[in-house]
Design an enzyme around this catalytic site. Structure first.
Site, short mmCIF file in Angstrom:
data_model
loop_
_atom_site.label_atom_id
_atom_site.label_comp_id
_atom_site.label_asym_id
_atom_site.label_seq_id
_atom_site.Cartn_x
_atom_site.Cartn_y
_atom_site.Cartn_z
N GLU A 123 0.81 -1.23 0.00
CA GLU A 123 0.00 0.00 0.00
C GLU A 123 0.84 1.27 0.00
O GLU A 123 1.18 1.80 1.06
CB GLU A 123 -0.94 0.01 1.22
CG GLU A 123 -1.85 1.23 1.26
CD GLU A 123 -2.74 1.30 2.51
OE1 GLU A 123 -2.56 0.47 3.43
OE2 GLU A 123 -3.61 2.18 2.55
N LYS B 84 -2.49 -2.24 -3.08
CA LYS B 84 -3.52 -1.37 -2.49
C LYS B 84 -3.14 0.05 -2.86
O LYS B 84 -2.14 0.58 -2.37
CB LYS B 84 -3.59 -1.58 -0.97
CG LYS B 84 -4.60 -0.66 -0.28
CD LYS B 84 -4.99 -1.17 1.10
CE LYS B 84 -5.85 -0.17 1.84
NZ LYS B 84 -6.47 -0.71 3.05
C1 5MM Z 1 -5.31 4.64 4.22
O1 5MM Z 1 -5.70 3.84 5.28
C2 5MM Z 1 -6.02 2.49 4.97
C3 5MM Z 1 -7.33 2.41 4.24
O2 5MM Z 1 -8.33 3.07 5.01
P1 5MM Z 1 -9.29 4.13 4.32
O3 5MM Z 1 -10.11 3.34 3.33
O4 5MM Z 1 -10.10 4.67 5.45
O5 5MM Z 1 -8.44 5.17 3.65
C4 5MM Z 1 -6.11 1.71 6.29
O6 5MM Z 1 -5.99 0.33 6.05
C5 5MM Z 1 -5.03 2.15 7.23
O7 5MM Z 1 -3.80 1.75 6.74
C6 5MM Z 1 -5.34 1.55 8.58
O8 5MM Z 1 -6.56 2.07 9.02
C7 5MM Z 1 -4.24 1.82 9.60
O9 5MM Z 1 -4.02 3.19 9.68
P2 5MM Z 1 -3.07 3.77 10.85
O10 5MM Z 1 -2.92 5.24 10.47
O11 5MM Z 1 -3.78 3.59 12.12
O12 5MM Z 1 -1.77 3.04 10.78
#
Ligand code: 5MM
Length: 342
Positions: free
Chosen positions: A177, A219
């Site tokens: 990602e 991703k």
């Molecule tokens: C970009 O964040 C990822 C996808 O979430 P959205 O669809 O809300 O954008 C998400 O998987 C993110 O990596 C996780 O929530 C972990 O985020 P943090 O900031 O807590 O490491």
């Protein structure tokens, strides 16, 4: 590494109109979101919230895999079932976020590097024993007139590739990602330019580290104008810009691209994914799927609000967004679905 198993898992994650549910918010992120709705920021509340999610009936018909956070994979449902097992019982594949978060990149003001490679081989082995079959690592790339720097892109791509190689060695499918962030006033064209450069670099490093493309998932962000850019293109323009970019840089051997939502509303994220699947039907080498967190969870979190008595309506809201995204994967999403769930 069992190459066949990795390829099968990767294909399973993007099969049948399904997508991933990112429920891997780190404690600080989850707490920040809970605070907005007055939900207590405790391990107990995070556990109860995630139990509400994974016990949503029929979720497995829309969601192929759920990404957990370290705290959650070690927790159990109220009846004692470990979360990973509950996910398997619901017909989904358990996954795990394995990066340990971002820190400032030395010498690069305004940019960050994602960490987590130390001890990763052992952690992957442990997560594998707990039932995880795929893993996720997120790098965040900011956009301004001058950023991102080449140094930030290279450093993050190198770590993503190192993580992906370790995952495959451990038999877990890496979900790679590199997120180009929506914050800022940059244009759609600037996002396309940055996304293209980032993905080219990431795939160059994946190749250097001998990552098997057939056994991974990308991703990605969609190609979007910055949140405060005065010109906000329509759904079709976003779909075309995103696919123009991805077709140039994502090798055909990758089985699927699962978009993050990145702060888009649930409705817009579904509409844009749908437009891509309609406009490019039959012309794409990979499946176009989703790996949303906020765009699936947001209404459900708001309704749940920390109360046991709100579990059912919250689950309905969650399932509704999951179904909308299943329809978007098939190019069957539309305004009608927003009023009547299928
Ligand atoms: C970009 O964040 C990822 C996808 O979430 P959205 O669809 O809300 O954008 C998400 O998987 C993110 O990596 C996780 O929530 C972990 O985020 P943090 O900031 O807590 O490491």
């Amino acid at each position: 590494m069992n190459a066949r198993k990795l390829c099968d898992t990767a294909r399973e994650l993007v099969a049948d109109g399904k997508g991933l549910l990112a429920m891997d918010e780190s404690n600080p992120t989850c707490n920040k979101r809970f605070a907005r709705h007055g939900i207590p920021q405790t391990a107990m509340a995070r556990r109860a919230y995630r139990e509400m999610i994974v016990t949503t009936g029929d979720l497995g018909s829309c969601i192929s895999g759920a990404i957990l956070y370290d705290e959650t994979i070690r927790q159990c449902l109220e009846d004692g079932t470990p979360f990973a097992q509950a996910i398997i019982d619901a017909g989904m594949v358990p996954g795990i976020k394995v990066d340990s978060g971002k820190t400032d990149l030395a010498g690069h003001p305004g940019e960050q590097i994602t960490e987590g490679l130390d001890g990763l081989r052992d952690r992957l082995a442990e997560y594998g024993r707990m039932g995880a079959r795929f893993a996720k690592w997120r790098a965040a790339i900011p956009v301004t007139e001058d950023l991102p720097s080449r140094g930030c892109i290279e450093a993050n791509a190198q770590k993503l590739a190192g993580y992906a190689a370790l995952c495959q060695e451990a038999g877990l499918v890496p979900v790679v990602e590199p997120e180009v962030l929506m914050d800022g006033a940059h244009t759609l064209e600037r996002c396309a330019e940055v996304t293209q450069e980032v993905l080219r670099t990431v795939f160059a490093h994946l190749s250097l580290q001998r990552v098997m493309l057939e056994g991974m998932i990308l991703k990605s962000n969609m190609v979007l104008p910055g949140l405060t850019c005065p010109q906000q293109e329509g759904v079709d323009e976003v779909a075309d810009a995103t696919l123009r970019c991805l077709l140039r840089v994502v090798p055909a051997a990758v089985p699927g691209i699962a978009f993050l939502s990145g702060g888009q509303t649930g409705v817009l994220a579904s509409a844009r994914l749908n437009a891509m699947n309609v406009r490019f039907k039959g012309r794409l080498p990979w499946a176009l799927s989703f790996s949303f967190a906020r765009a699936i969870q947001q209404p459900a979190m708001e309704i749940w609000g920390g109360s046991d008595t709100h579990v059912m309506p919250a689950q309905e809201a969650l399932l509704h967004r999951a179904r909308c995204n299943r329809a978007a994967r098939r190019g069957e999403y539309g305004a009608k679905l927003e009023s009547v769930s299928t």
